[in-house]
Scaffold this motif. Structure first.
Motif, PDB file in Angstrom:
ATOM      1  N   PRO A   2       0.833  -1.205   0.000  1.00  8.43           N
ATOM      2  CA  PRO A   2       0.000   0.000   0.000  1.00  8.43           C
ATOM      3  C   PRO A   2       0.869   1.256   0.000  1.00  8.43           C
ATOM      4  O   PRO A   2       2.059   1.183   0.284  1.00  8.43           O
ATOM      5  N   ARG A   4       0.824   4.545   1.996  1.00  7.72           N
ATOM      6  CA  ARG A   4       0.195   5.319   3.079  1.00  7.72           C
ATOM      7  C   ARG A   4       1.016   6.576   3.324  1.00  7.72           C
ATOM      8  O   ARG A   4       2.212   6.487   3.642  1.00  7.72           O
ATOM      9  N   TYR A  29      -7.755   7.564  -1.053  1.00  8.82           N
ATOM     10  CA  TYR A  29      -8.549   8.058   0.060  1.00  8.82           C
ATOM     11  C   TYR A  29      -7.830   9.143   0.848  1.00  8.82           C
ATOM     12  O   TYR A  29      -6.594   9.206   0.863  1.00  8.82           O
ATOM     13  N   SER A 112      -7.111   2.748   7.668  1.00  7.98           N
ATOM     14  CA  SER A 112      -5.936   2.907   6.786  1.00  7.98           C
ATOM     15  C   SER A 112      -5.184   1.613   6.484  1.00  7.98           C
ATOM     16  O   SER A 112      -4.284   1.602   5.649  1.00  7.98           O
ATOM     17  N   ASN A 114      -3.700  -1.432   4.957  1.00  5.65           N
ATOM     18  CA  ASN A 114      -3.534  -1.906   3.576  1.00  5.65           C
ATOM     19  C   ASN A 114      -4.179  -1.011   2.524  1.00  5.65           C
ATOM     20  O   ASN A 114      -4.544  -1.477   1.454  1.00  5.65           O
ATOM     21  N   GLU A 115      -4.365   0.251   2.827  1.00  7.94           N
ATOM     22  CA  GLU A 115      -5.011   1.174   1.882  1.00  7.94           C
ATOM     23  C   GLU A 115      -3.992   2.107   1.239  1.00  7.94           C
ATOM     24  O   GLU A 115      -2.966   2.414   1.846  1.00  7.94           O
ATOM     25  N   ASN A 116      -4.323   2.578   0.054  1.00  7.17           N
ATOM     26  CA  ASN A 116      -3.613   3.718  -0.503  1.00  7.17           C
ATOM     27  C   ASN A 116      -4.357   4.927   0.045  1.00  7.17           C
ATOM     28  O   ASN A 116      -5.533   5.137  -0.281  1.00  7.17           O
ATOM     29  N   ILE A 117      -3.706   5.688   0.898  1.00 13.36           N
ATOM     30  CA  ILE A 117      -4.446   6.713   1.634  1.00 13.36           C
ATOM     31  C   ILE A 117      -3.536   7.833   2.125  1.00 13.36           C
ATOM     32  O   ILE A 117      -2.349   7.603   2.412  1.00 13.36           O
TER      33      ILE A 117
END
Ligand code: C5P
Length: 215
Positions: A2, A4, A29, A112, A114-117
Protein backbone atom coordinates in the motif's frame (compact mmCIF):
# COMPACT_ATOMS: atom_id res chain seq x y z
CA UNK A 1 2.38 -2.74 -1.12
CA UNK A 2 0.00 0.00 0.00
CA UNK A 3 0.98 3.67 -0.24
CA UNK A 4 0.20 5.32 3.08
CA UNK A 5 1.08 8.99 3.26
CA UNK A 6 1.20 10.42 6.81
CA UNK A 7 1.02 14.20 7.07
CA UNK A 8 1.49 15.67 10.55
CA UNK A 9 1.89 19.23 11.75
CA UNK A 10 0.40 21.97 13.95
CA UNK A 11 -2.99 23.65 13.50
CA UNK A 12 -3.21 25.72 10.33
CA UNK A 13 0.02 24.49 8.74
CA UNK A 14 -1.83 23.70 5.51
CA UNK A 15 -2.17 19.95 6.16
CA UNK A 16 -5.82 19.73 5.19
CA UNK A 17 -5.50 21.65 1.93
CA UNK A 18 -2.37 19.74 0.93
CA UNK A 19 -3.70 16.33 1.99
CA UNK A 20 -7.00 16.79 0.12
CA UNK A 21 -5.36 17.91 -3.15
CA UNK A 22 -2.76 15.17 -2.90
CA UNK A 23 -5.35 12.43 -2.36
CA UNK A 24 -7.38 13.82 -5.23
CA UNK A 25 -4.40 13.88 -7.63
CA UNK A 26 -3.37 10.36 -6.68
CA UNK A 27 -6.97 9.12 -6.75
CA UNK A 28 -6.69 7.68 -3.25
CA UNK A 29 -8.55 8.06 0.06
CA UNK A 30 -8.12 11.00 2.42
CA UNK A 31 -8.58 10.72 6.18
CA UNK A 32 -8.78 13.81 8.41
CA UNK A 33 -8.06 12.52 11.93
CA UNK A 34 -8.45 16.03 13.41
CA UNK A 35 -12.11 15.89 12.38
CA UNK A 36 -12.45 12.72 14.46
CA UNK A 37 -11.02 14.46 17.56
CA UNK A 38 -13.33 17.42 16.93
CA UNK A 39 -16.41 15.17 16.65
CA UNK A 40 -15.61 13.27 19.82
CA UNK A 41 -14.40 16.40 21.67
CA UNK A 42 -17.64 18.29 20.98
CA UNK A 43 -19.74 15.27 21.87
CA UNK A 44 -17.99 14.69 25.21
CA UNK A 45 -18.09 18.41 25.98
CA UNK A 46 -21.84 18.45 25.36
CA UNK A 47 -22.24 15.49 27.70
CA UNK A 48 -20.12 17.37 30.25
CA UNK A 49 -17.99 14.32 31.12
CA UNK A 50 -14.55 14.88 32.63
CA UNK A 51 -13.27 11.73 34.30
CA UNK A 52 -12.06 8.59 32.55
CA UNK A 53 -14.80 6.25 33.66
CA UNK A 54 -17.57 8.62 32.49
CA UNK A 55 -15.74 9.17 29.19
CA UNK A 56 -15.37 5.43 28.75
CA UNK A 57 -19.08 4.94 29.32
CA UNK A 58 -19.92 7.56 26.69
CA UNK A 59 -17.43 6.15 24.18
CA UNK A 60 -18.92 2.69 24.52
CA UNK A 61 -22.26 4.02 23.24
CA UNK A 62 -20.78 5.95 20.30
CA UNK A 63 -20.78 4.73 16.72
CA UNK A 64 -18.34 6.70 14.56
CA UNK A 65 -18.31 5.67 10.90
CA UNK A 66 -16.36 6.84 7.86
CA UNK A 67 -18.40 6.32 4.70
CA UNK A 68 -17.39 7.67 1.27
CA UNK A 69 -15.27 10.42 2.81
CA UNK A 70 -17.89 11.56 5.33
CA UNK A 71 -18.10 10.94 9.06
CA UNK A 72 -21.31 9.74 10.69
CA UNK A 73 -21.84 9.98 14.42
CA UNK A 74 -24.52 7.59 15.62
CA UNK A 75 -25.96 7.50 12.11
CA UNK A 76 -26.02 11.30 11.58
CA UNK A 77 -23.71 12.90 9.01
CA UNK A 78 -21.25 15.34 10.59
CA UNK A 79 -21.02 18.81 8.98
CA UNK A 80 -19.25 22.15 9.48
CA UNK A 81 -20.34 22.44 13.11
CA UNK A 82 -17.00 20.82 14.01
CA UNK A 83 -14.99 23.59 12.30
CA UNK A 84 -15.37 26.34 14.93
CA UNK A 85 -12.46 27.42 17.18
CA UNK A 86 -14.48 26.13 20.14
CA UNK A 87 -14.66 22.65 18.58
CA UNK A 88 -10.86 22.82 18.11
CA UNK A 89 -10.36 23.59 21.79
CA UNK A 90 -12.69 20.72 22.82
CA UNK A 91 -10.82 18.38 20.46
CA UNK A 92 -7.48 19.37 21.93
CA UNK A 93 -8.75 19.07 25.50
CA UNK A 94 -10.08 15.53 25.12
CA UNK A 95 -7.19 14.51 22.82
CA UNK A 96 -5.04 14.52 25.97
CA UNK A 97 -6.97 11.56 27.33
CA UNK A 98 -5.41 8.14 26.72
CA UNK A 99 -8.82 6.55 26.53
CA UNK A 100 -9.96 8.90 23.75
CA UNK A 101 -6.71 8.43 21.80
CA UNK A 102 -6.98 4.65 22.07
CA UNK A 103 -10.56 4.74 20.83
CA UNK A 104 -9.76 6.91 17.80
CA UNK A 105 -6.35 5.40 16.99
CA UNK A 106 -7.97 1.99 16.65
CA UNK A 107 -10.57 3.30 14.20
CA UNK A 108 -7.88 5.19 12.22
CA UNK A 109 -5.70 2.09 11.96
CA UNK A 110 -8.64 0.03 10.78
CA UNK A 111 -9.52 2.57 8.06
CA UNK A 112 -5.94 2.91 6.79
CA UNK A 113 -4.88 -0.73 6.95
CA UNK A 114 -3.53 -1.91 3.58
CA UNK A 115 -5.01 1.17 1.88
CA UNK A 116 -3.61 3.72 -0.50
CA UNK A 117 -4.45 6.71 1.63
CA UNK A 118 -3.41 10.18 2.79
CA UNK A 119 -3.87 10.51 6.55
CA UNK A 120 -3.40 13.85 8.29
CA UNK A 121 -3.12 14.63 11.98
CA UNK A 122 -0.65 15.08 14.84
CA UNK A 123 0.53 11.53 15.59
CA UNK A 124 0.09 9.69 12.29
CA UNK A 125 3.78 9.08 11.54
CA UNK A 126 4.63 8.48 15.19
CA UNK A 127 1.72 6.38 16.49
CA UNK A 128 -1.10 5.62 14.05
CA UNK A 129 0.99 4.46 11.04
CA UNK A 130 4.62 4.38 12.26
CA UNK A 131 5.58 2.34 9.17
CA UNK A 132 3.94 4.69 6.65
CA UNK A 133 5.63 4.66 3.23
CA UNK A 134 5.76 8.49 3.19
CA UNK A 135 5.94 10.78 6.24
CA UNK A 136 5.68 14.53 5.98
CA UNK A 137 5.89 17.09 8.80
CA UNK A 138 4.34 20.34 7.65
CA UNK A 139 5.00 23.56 9.58
CA UNK A 140 4.47 27.34 9.15
CA UNK A 141 4.88 30.41 11.36
CA UNK A 142 2.20 31.00 14.01
CA UNK A 143 1.00 34.27 12.44
CA UNK A 144 0.82 32.75 8.97
CA UNK A 145 -1.20 29.82 10.31
CA UNK A 146 -3.60 32.14 12.17
CA UNK A 147 -4.06 34.28 9.04
CA UNK A 148 -4.88 31.24 6.92
CA UNK A 149 -7.30 29.78 9.47
CA UNK A 150 -9.03 33.14 9.87
CA UNK A 151 -9.55 33.50 6.12
CA UNK A 152 -10.76 29.91 5.83
CA UNK A 153 -13.34 30.45 8.57
CA UNK A 154 -14.54 33.75 7.09
CA UNK A 155 -14.95 32.05 3.71
CA UNK A 156 -17.08 29.41 5.41
CA UNK A 157 -19.22 32.11 7.01
CA UNK A 158 -18.03 31.32 10.56
CA UNK A 159 -18.15 34.50 12.68
CA UNK A 160 -14.79 34.92 14.51
CA UNK A 161 -12.13 37.59 15.11
CA UNK A 162 -8.49 37.24 14.06
CA UNK A 163 -7.42 37.48 17.74
CA UNK A 164 -9.73 34.63 18.65
CA UNK A 165 -8.19 32.44 15.94
CA UNK A 166 -4.62 33.40 16.89
CA UNK A 167 -5.23 32.68 20.58
CA UNK A 168 -6.88 29.38 19.77
CA UNK A 169 -3.87 28.32 17.67
CA UNK A 170 -1.39 29.31 20.40
CA UNK A 171 -3.40 27.41 23.02
CA UNK A 172 -3.76 24.32 20.84
CA UNK A 173 -0.03 24.31 19.93
CA UNK A 174 0.74 24.31 23.63
CA UNK A 175 -1.74 21.56 24.48
CA UNK A 176 -0.76 19.42 21.48
CA UNK A 177 3.01 19.61 22.00
CA UNK A 178 3.02 19.39 25.79
CA UNK A 179 0.60 16.51 26.31
CA UNK A 180 2.02 13.29 27.71
CA UNK A 181 0.48 10.85 25.27
CA UNK A 182 1.23 11.05 21.54
CA UNK A 183 2.38 14.71 21.62
CA UNK A 184 2.82 16.55 18.36
CA UNK A 185 6.41 16.03 17.23
CA UNK A 186 8.26 15.47 14.01
CA UNK A 187 8.80 11.74 13.37
CA UNK A 188 12.55 11.01 13.05
CA UNK A 189 12.13 9.76 9.50
CA UNK A 190 9.73 12.46 8.29
CA UNK A 191 10.47 15.07 5.66
CA UNK A 192 10.13 18.58 7.09
CA UNK A 193 8.41 21.15 4.87
CA UNK A 194 7.92 24.78 5.95
CA UNK A 195 4.85 25.90 4.03
CA UNK A 196 5.50 29.60 4.86
CA UNK A 197 8.17 29.52 2.18
CA UNK A 198 6.27 27.71 -0.57
CA UNK A 199 2.99 27.84 -2.48
CA UNK A 200 0.54 24.97 -2.04
CA UNK A 201 1.48 23.73 -5.51
CA UNK A 202 5.18 23.65 -4.56
CA UNK A 203 4.44 21.75 -1.36
CA UNK A 204 2.35 19.21 -3.29
CA UNK A 205 5.10 18.76 -5.90
CA UNK A 206 7.69 18.14 -3.19
CA UNK A 207 5.49 15.46 -1.63
CA UNK A 208 4.69 13.91 -5.02
CA UNK A 209 8.42 13.49 -5.68
CA UNK A 210 8.76 11.45 -2.49
CA UNK A 211 5.62 9.46 -3.30
CA UNK A 212 7.01 8.55 -6.73
CA UNK A 213 10.22 7.36 -5.11
CA UNK A 214 8.62 5.26 -2.36
CA UNK A 215 5.28 4.00 -3.62
O1 C5P B 1 -6.35 19.00 12.68
P1 C5P B 1 -7.31 19.76 13.57
O2 C5P B 1 -6.83 21.14 13.86
O3 C5P B 1 -8.70 19.73 13.07
O4 C5P B 1 -7.29 18.95 14.95
C1 C5P B 1 -8.02 19.35 16.09
C2 C5P B 1 -7.32 18.89 17.37
O5 C5P B 1 -7.39 17.45 17.46
C3 C5P B 1 -5.82 19.16 17.45
O6 C5P B 1 -5.53 20.43 17.98
C4 C5P B 1 -5.31 18.05 18.35
O7 C5P B 1 -5.45 18.39 19.70
C5 C5P B 1 -6.24 16.91 18.07
N1 C5P B 1 -5.63 15.90 17.18
C6 C5P B 1 -4.80 14.96 17.75
N2 C5P B 1 -4.29 13.96 16.98
C7 C5P B 1 -4.56 13.88 15.68
C8 C5P B 1 -5.36 14.86 15.06
C9 C5P B 1 -5.88 15.88 15.85
O8 C5P B 1 -4.54 15.02 18.94
N3 C5P B 1 -4.07 12.87 14.97
Amino acid sequence: MPCRIAIDGPAGSGKTTVAKILANRLGIYYLDTGAMYRIIGLYLDEKGVENDSDIEKELSTIKLEFINGDFYLNGKRVGDEIRTPYAGICASKYAKKAIVRKFLTRIQQKISKNENIVVEGRDIGTVVIPDAEVKIFLVASTEERAKRRYKELLDKGVNVSYEEVLNEIILRDKQDTEREIAPLRQPDDAILIDSTKYTIEEVINKILEVVLERC
